[in-house]
Write an enzyme that holds these catalytic residues in place. Structure first.
Site, PDB file in Angstrom:
ATOM      1  N   GLY A  77       0.816  -1.464  -0.041  1.00  0.00           N
ATOM      2  CA  GLY A  77       0.006  -0.101   0.505  1.00  0.00           C
ATOM      3  C   GLY A  77       0.824   1.028   0.104  1.00  0.00           C
ATOM      4  NE  ARG A 141      -2.124  -4.659  -1.326  1.00  0.00           N
ATOM      5  CZ  ARG A 141      -1.577  -3.885   0.093  1.00  0.00           C
ATOM      6  NH1 ARG A 141       0.035  -4.254   0.492  1.00  0.00           N
ATOM      7  NH2 ARG A 141      -2.323  -2.394   0.430  1.00  0.00           N
ATOM      8  CG  ASP A 172       2.152  -9.657   4.984  1.00  0.00           C
ATOM      9  OD1 ASP A 172       2.359 -10.316   5.275  1.00  0.00           O
ATOM     10  OD2 ASP A 172       1.401  -9.181   4.286  1.00  0.00           O
ATOM     11  CE  LYS A 198       4.599  -0.193   2.527  1.00  0.00           C
ATOM     12  NZ  LYS A 198       3.502  -0.508   1.737  1.00  0.00           N
ATOM     13  CB  THR A 199       3.193   0.388   6.595  1.00  0.00           C
ATOM     14  OG1 THR A 199       1.756  -0.400   6.606  1.00  0.00           O
ATOM     15  CG2 THR A 199       3.626   0.082   8.228  1.00  0.00           C
ATOM     16  CB  ILE A 200      -1.079   4.474   6.369  1.00  0.00           C
ATOM     17  CG1 ILE A 200      -1.956   3.447   5.742  1.00  0.00           C
ATOM     18  CG2 ILE A 200       0.054   5.405   5.075  1.00  0.00           C
ATOM     19  CD1 ILE A 200      -3.201   4.354   5.871  1.00  0.00           C
ATOM     20  CG  ASP A 201      -1.891  -0.621   8.072  1.00  0.00           C
ATOM     21  OD1 ASP A 201      -2.423   0.631   7.283  1.00  0.00           O
ATOM     22  OD2 ASP A 201      -2.529  -1.643   8.018  1.00  0.00           O
ATOM     23  N   GLY A 247      -5.604   0.775   8.296  1.00  0.00           N
ATOM     24  CA  GLY A 247      -4.751   0.165   9.143  1.00  0.00           C
ATOM     25  C   GLY A 247      -5.529  -1.562   9.746  1.00  0.00           C
TER      26      GLY A 247
END
Ligand code: FBP
Length: 547
Positions: A77, A141, A172, A198-201, A247
């Site tokens: 993402g 992905r 992942d 990386k990840t906004i989550d 999230g």
């Protein structure tokens, strides 16, 4: 590309770097590391990359570095700041040796396998400095897990004389990076692989990785919108706003947005799981706050709902686990069943306990739980309309209470889902600096021959000058988890810790936020202006680092 006035000004922003990265750099090795769990299995699966020491980059003597070609992949993402990781990597490589070249693989890990790439030259990089999005090369992905994929990748890496690949991704994707690093090391192909968090989550973090990039900007963007809704809500005083926030699993985004906006309710999936709450318990909790506020004459409010909530309600979690295994084994048979008969088919196939839970779910949610998994085997929770499910069930509960004389109010709901709105926002100063530093750090790890490491930048609540750059072996973050019906090595997700400082701070004030109207309207991210407005980190990071 036509640019807005802000983009033109912003392009000139020079991201800040940690002091140690400003000149020549050398590697300082720490103690050997171990995986967070399942040490024996992880060591067996990663004999070449297990147990490496953590690394700190410190000021060193200038020296000459041979020319190297590097590849970069954006994976998963979108998250604000990805372009700055690439520009930091590019600038670092050029500083090491101006003849170094950077290639971007197009649309994620699939680009490596399909030999889809482009060289990233200075002109291209300059177009994307300090901008949001992943559009410089696109993302995808595709899960890298098969030997054929690694070998196809190796073909193009050899052809382009690429000696190192940087994979910018979440848990992942960094698991992929680790598997690839191990494979190339085992084969002695001379290809290094470095990951970037990386990840906004916000769920890719640990002792060495303080935060994943993009979390800061995404939360600030959502909080601006939540604040605007709260102001609208407090102006008309007639709606309850049910706001679902992205999230995938962890509730970090919801919690951070709660700190920034003081909603009346913020659900935390991890707490719901630990209290073993049922869907009805969650609905009753919300309805009680609505009823209490109505008793004070306040028929309005805001509810923040983490995207992954449904998977954390224990009964539904068990159901999803069985569904995952069942669909992994019987996906084709299921796909052949007529849509109108699918619900009945699933009810007949599950264990009695899970079958009963499945049958009790509203048709829409039940259907969504059987939709295709993502390539990593996850339920696509962004497709499940939890905000509508909850508000409908709350309305039902309030109607019952009205009949019983327990509730005298009006309940009208509005629904929102904030996710995609924040993933490509222009990076905040924090993310612009952090990402640039992560990319620059990756170039130095490559120059020092490292593989199987994740780029790490720490001490991030201090000014950027004092940040500590280095690398953490990815195997250190791994454990074994069940995916697609099999046990697999994966990076452990960081969920909201109920004994952690951020959750405790929230738990201490949430009852006041529920009763009183204490909304905060944070407004938009500021890029120019006083440092205490423009350079603030997230509250989550501040609470975590204060301990
Ligand atoms: P990453 O973990 O790859 O960073 O993606 C996270 C996320 O933004 C989640 O918040 C959300 O559930 C998911 O991506 C949505 O995925 P998609 O972009 O494939 O719809």
């Amino acid at each position: 590309m036509t640019k807005s006035a802000l983009q033109i000004e912003r392009a000139a922003y020079q991201p800040k770097l940690p002091k140690a990265l400003k000149g020549a750099v050398k590697v300082q090795e720490g103690e050997p590391t171990h995986s967070v769990a399942d040490m024996e299995e992880i060591q067996k699966l990663f004999p070449n990359t297990y147990g490496m020491p953590s690394i700190k980059l410190v000021e060193g003597e200038a020296k000459e570095y041979p020319v190297i070609n590097v590849g970069v992949i954006l994976s998963g993402g979108q998250a604000p700041g990805g372009h700055n990781v690439i520009s930091g990597l590019f600038d670092g490589l050029k500083k090491l040796n101006p003849a170094n070249r950077l290639y971007g693989f197009i649309l994620g890990p699939g680009g490596l396998v399909d030999h889809n790439y482009k060289e990233l030259t200075a002109d291209i990089i300059d177009e994307y400095r300090n901008t949001g999005g992943f559009d410089i090369i696109g993302s995808g992905r595709t899960k890298l897990e098969k030997v054929e994929q690694f070998e196809k990748g190796y073909e193009i890496l050899k052809e382009l004389n690429i000696k190192a690949v940087v994979i910018i991704g979440g848990d992942d994707s960094n698991t992929n990076a680790c598997v690839l690093a191990e494979y190339y090391a085992a084969k002695n192909y001379g290809i290094q692989v470095i990951g970037c968090p990386k990840t906004i989550d916000g769920d890719l973090k640990n002792e060495m990785i303080e935060t994943s990039f993009g979390f800061d900007t995404a939360c600030k963007t959502y909080s601006e919108m939540i604040g605007n809704i709260e102001r609208d809500c407090n102006s008309s005083r007639k709606y309850w706003h049910f706001i679902k926030l992205m999230g995938r699993s962890a509730s970090h985004i919801a919690l951070e947005c709660a700190f920034q906006t003081h909603p009346n309710i913020c659900l935390i999936s991890e707490e719901i799981e630990s209290k073993n709450m049922s869907l009805d318990d969650v609905v009753t909790y919300i309805a009680q706050v609505v009823a209490d506020r109505a008793a004070d004459g306040n028929n309005f409010g805001t509810v923040l709902i983490p995207e992954g909530l449904i998977e954390f309600i224990p009964a539904i979690k068990k159901l999803i686990a069985e569904l995952n295994d069942f669909l992994a084994a019987n996906g084709e048979e299921f796909a052949a069943i007529a849509p109108a008969k699918q619900r009945e088919y699933i009810i007949g196939k599950l264990s009695p306990e899970n079958s009963a839970v499945y049958a009790s779910l509203p048709a829409g949610v039940a259907r969504q739980l059987t939709l295709d998994r993502d390539p990593h085997g996850n339920v696509q929770v962004s497709l499940i309309e939890t905000e509508k499910l909850l508000s409908e069930m709350v309305a039902g509960k309030l109607a019952e209470w009205k009949k019983e004389g327990k509730y005298v109010g009006k309940f009208a709901a509005q629904h929102h889902f904030f996710g995609y709105e924040g993933r490509c926002a222009a990076p905040s100063n924090f993310d612009a600096d952090y990402c640039y530093s992560l990319g620059y750090t990756a170039s130095m790890l490559i120059a020092n021959g490292k593989t199987g490491y994740m780029s790490s930048v720490r001490n991030t609540t201090a000014p950027a000058e004092q940040w500590i750059a280095g690398g953490i072996p990815i195997t250190e973050m791994m454990n074994m988890e069940r995916r697609h019906g099999e046990m697999k090595p994966v990076i452990r997700k960081a969920l909201v810790e109920l004994d952690g400082a951020p959750f405790k701070a929230f738990a201490a004030v949430r009852d006041q936020w529920a009763k009183n109207t204490d909304f905060v309207y944070p407004g938009p991210i500021q890029y120019f202006g006083p440092s205490d407005v423009c350079d603030q980190t997230t509250k989550t990071l501040q609470y975590e680092q204060a301990k």
